[in-house]
Design an enzyme around this catalytic site. Structure first.
Site, PDB file in Angstrom:
ATOM      1  N   ASP A 219       0.137 -15.136  -7.018  1.00  0.00           N
ATOM      2  CA  ASP A 219       0.087 -13.851  -6.325  1.00  0.00           C
ATOM      3  C   ASP A 219       0.245 -12.699  -7.332  1.00  0.00           C
ATOM      4  O   ASP A 219       1.116 -12.750  -8.210  1.00  0.00           O
ATOM      5  CB  ASP A 219       1.243 -13.825  -5.312  1.00  0.00           C
ATOM      6  CG  ASP A 219       1.178 -12.647  -4.372  1.00  0.00           C
ATOM      7  OD1 ASP A 219       0.182 -12.540  -3.636  1.00  0.00           O
ATOM      8  OD2 ASP A 219       2.126 -11.839  -4.351  1.00  0.00           O
ATOM      9  N   GLU A 278      -4.702 -14.365  -8.473  1.00  0.00           N
ATOM     10  CA  GLU A 278      -5.103 -13.135  -7.791  1.00  0.00           C
ATOM     11  C   GLU A 278      -5.002 -12.036  -8.859  1.00  0.00           C
ATOM     12  O   GLU A 278      -3.929 -11.493  -9.109  1.00  0.00           O
ATOM     13  CB  GLU A 278      -4.160 -12.831  -6.619  1.00  0.00           C
ATOM     14  CG  GLU A 278      -4.634 -11.618  -5.838  1.00  0.00           C
ATOM     15  CD  GLU A 278      -3.553 -10.961  -4.968  1.00  0.00           C
ATOM     16  OE1 GLU A 278      -3.920 -10.296  -3.998  1.00  0.00           O
ATOM     17  OE2 GLU A 278      -2.359 -11.098  -5.273  1.00  0.00           O
TER      18      GLU A 278
HETATM   19  C1  GLC Z   1      -0.860 -10.362  -2.446  1.00  0.00           C
HETATM   20  C2  GLC Z   1      -0.959 -11.072  -1.118  1.00  0.00           C
HETATM   21  C3  GLC Z   1      -0.626 -10.083  -0.032  1.00  0.00           C
HETATM   22  C4  GLC Z   1       0.799  -9.607  -0.238  1.00  0.00           C
HETATM   23  C5  GLC Z   1       0.966  -9.032  -1.647  1.00  0.00           C
HETATM   24  C6  GLC Z   1       2.416  -8.880  -2.002  1.00  0.00           C
HETATM   25  O1  GLC Z   1      -1.795  -9.363  -2.588  1.00  0.00           O
HETATM   26  O2  GLC Z   1      -2.226 -11.633  -0.979  1.00  0.00           O
HETATM   27  O3  GLC Z   1      -0.765 -10.627   1.247  1.00  0.00           O
HETATM   28  O4  GLC Z   1       1.123  -8.620   0.693  1.00  0.00           O
HETATM   29  O5  GLC Z   1       0.428  -9.888  -2.629  1.00  0.00           O
HETATM   30  O6  GLC Z   1       2.992 -10.132  -2.217  1.00  0.00           O
END
Ligand code: GLC
Length: 545
Positions: A219, A278
């Site tokens: 994440d 991500e």
């Molecule tokens: C990422 C997740 C999202 C979350 C954010 C904070 O972007 O995909 O859903 O709110 O991180 O953890």
């Protein structure tokens, strides 16, 4: 030999290079105990459905203990299971059932921040300014002159809206510390410049890898390190800017060392574990996270943000290809996830949006590189306009966009009993199951799995067909791990991605039918009206020669 004939040839590639992974948002997938929230028991019961799509594995968003302020992305125990979702025994059973069905299992790890309820954050609050406990996070002295509401240590804004700092101890005149949270105040950021944080997360990775988990989605992978000294941001850190393209807040060189170490750790296991990031940066920067000794995959987010615009697709496609040539990793494709508006709606909604979403999905599955599908994408679900009083997304509450519309519980049955089969009948044989945690809209049952399973023209049938063919093309080495993708536009609106000299993907993105270059069509998103021509909003896979 026909290119789609099954042979004994095994693809000379790592499994993840050809993989298609199905993203499960456990809260909204299937509810095994009838409380209106999806859970591990529900997911386990529905694993055969996922396997029947022909995907290679699942990625599960967080189910670890959490106060659920950000639906699990505020983790209070990285190595447990929240009772809302079940027990560790149920997770172990899920993992073993998934493996028995030939599905790999990826989990989400959230290393940028934890929950303010995490014991280490609670210990930091209690230990006070200047303590070793506070050094695990970003506690910095600011002003506590509350006549002006207090002045935080710098001007950064939270991704969810509002400032990225909160007072550690709002009542205290002596504790002048503020703590950093790039997301909500209940999600304090870890201080990755403290080696103890890295050691802690190495332990988290080992815990899940030792259990047999096949990989991790990381994440906000680019944000772990902030510029040393936490300087003010020149752009005053607008909400989106604050994280994505602000050099003060993310994408620091030091973060790559973390992924090199994690890759080494992942490769101590057999089979090697997968890391997918991500990394919400432009292609050239994001590709640096998938260099040979870092993560294996990072989502091609630049692609997710595109509308129905051939010039934009070609430009981003070629940018991704240039990044691949520079750094060696193929893009990891996705059209949807739990944070973005469903593709049917993004591409215009209604019948046109549905056609385009089918076409985009067919295109994406024919591109070189791994791909991810988000639950419900295979059903062609549109974004739901969740009633104001039912919205729970903290981003919405803090003034940002609302992400709940992509998170509505799936419709399994046409009939509305048990929330269209979202709550399993076995769970509530005698009692009425609770309302789902987000309401399903009128007409949700028309998208039901059970209907689509009977309909050879349904989005579900199309996904299964595309995945079967994709597998055969990999087996027969029409698709290979070193494929690139060269993008161009013909006749103003026909988007073409040449995957190799033998194979291309074409998408008709204009309003008139367009002539296809020569070749045999292996797959089309919608029925072909006339040989050699492609109707608007259709996409095909074409084999030359
Ligand atoms: C990422 C997740 C999202 C979350 C954010 C904070 O972007 O995909 O859903 O709110 O991180 O953890």
């Amino acid at each position: 030999m026909s290119p789609v004939e099954e042979t004994a040839l095994a693809p000379a590639a790592e499994w993840w290079q050809s993989a298609v992974i199905y993203q499960v948002y456990p809260r909204s997938f299937a509810d095994g105990d009838g409380d209106g929230v999806g859970d591990l028991a529900g997911l386990t019961a529905r694993l055969p459905y996922i396997a029947s799509l022909g995907v290679d594995g699942i990625w599960m968003t967080p189910f670890q203990p959490s106060p659920q302020v950000d639906q699990g992305y505020d983790v209070s125990d990285y190595c447990g299971v929240d009772p809302l979702f079940g027990t560790m025994e149920q997770f172990d059973a899920l993992l073993s059932d998934a493996h028995a069905l030939g599905l790999r299992v990826l989990l989400d790890v959230v290393p940028n921040h934890c929950s303010s309820e995490h014991p280490l954050f609670q210990a930091a609050l209690a230990a006070g300014p200047g303590s070793a406990e506070r050094d695990m996070f970003h506690f910095v002295e600011g002003s506590v002159d509350m006549s002006d509401g207090g002045v935080p240590p710098n001007n950064w804004q939270s991704v969810f809206g509002g400032r990225a700092w909160s007072r550690a101890n709002p009542g205290s005149p002596t504790d002048k510390d503020w703590y950093l949270h790039l997301f909500s105040p209940e999600q304090p950021d870890w201080n990755w410049r403290n080696p103890a944080v890295g050691e802690y997360f190495d332990g988290v990775l080992r815990f899940w890898f030792d259990k047999g988990v096949d990989g991790l989605r990381i994440d906000v992978a680019h944000a772990l390190f902030k510029a040393d000294g936490l300087p003010d941001s020149p752009s005053a850190g607008g909400v989106v800017d604050g994280l994505r393209s602000n050099p003060q807040v993310s994408d620091q060189e030091e973060v790559h060392e973390v992924y090199r170490r994690w890759r080494t750790l992942a490769e101590k296991y057999e089979p090697h574990r997968l890391l997918v990031g991500e990394v919400n940066l432009e292609p050239a920067r994001a590709a640096r996270y998938t260099r040979a000794d870092e993560m294996q995959q990072a989502f091609a987010f630049a692609f997710v943000k595109l509308g129905w615009d051939p010039a934009a697709w070609a430009a981003v496609g070629n940018e991704l290809e240039a990044a691949r040539q520079l750094h060696g990793a193929t893009p990891t494709w996705a059209l949807e996830n739990h944070d973005i508006v469903r593709s049917v709606t993004r591409f215009g909604g209604g019948e046109v949006g549905a056609l385009r979403a089918r076409a985009a999905m067919v295109a994406l599955l024919g591109l070189p590189g791994p791909a991810y599908l988000y639950q419900g994408q295979e059903l062609g679900l549109p974004e739901v306009d969740v009633p104001l009083e039912s919205r729970v997304d903290p981003m919405w509450a803090r003034g940002g966009v609302c992400r709940d519309g992509a998170r509505v519980p799936l419709p399994w049955t046409a009939h509305d009993a048990l929330s269209h089969g979202f709550s399993l009948a076995e769970a509530a044989p005698a009692v009425q199951a609770s309302e789902p945690w987000l309401p399903q809209p009128e007409g949700w049952g028309t998208h039901a799995v059970e209907l689509q399973q009977q309909d050879p023209e349904s989005p579900l049938a199309l996904v299964a067909k595309a995945l079967e063919l994709r597998r055969l093309l990999w087996k027969n080495e029409v698709f290979g791990p070193n494929d690139g993708g060269t993008w161009r536009i013909e006749d103003g609106s026909l988007l073409i991605c040449e995957r190799s000299t033998d194979f291309f993907v074409a998408v008709a993105m204009g309003t008139e039918p367009v002539q296809l270059p020569a070749g045999s069509v292996l797959l089309s998103a919608a029925p072909l009206a006339e040989d050699g021509w492609l109707q608007p909003n259709n996409a095909v896979w074409v084999l030359r020669g």
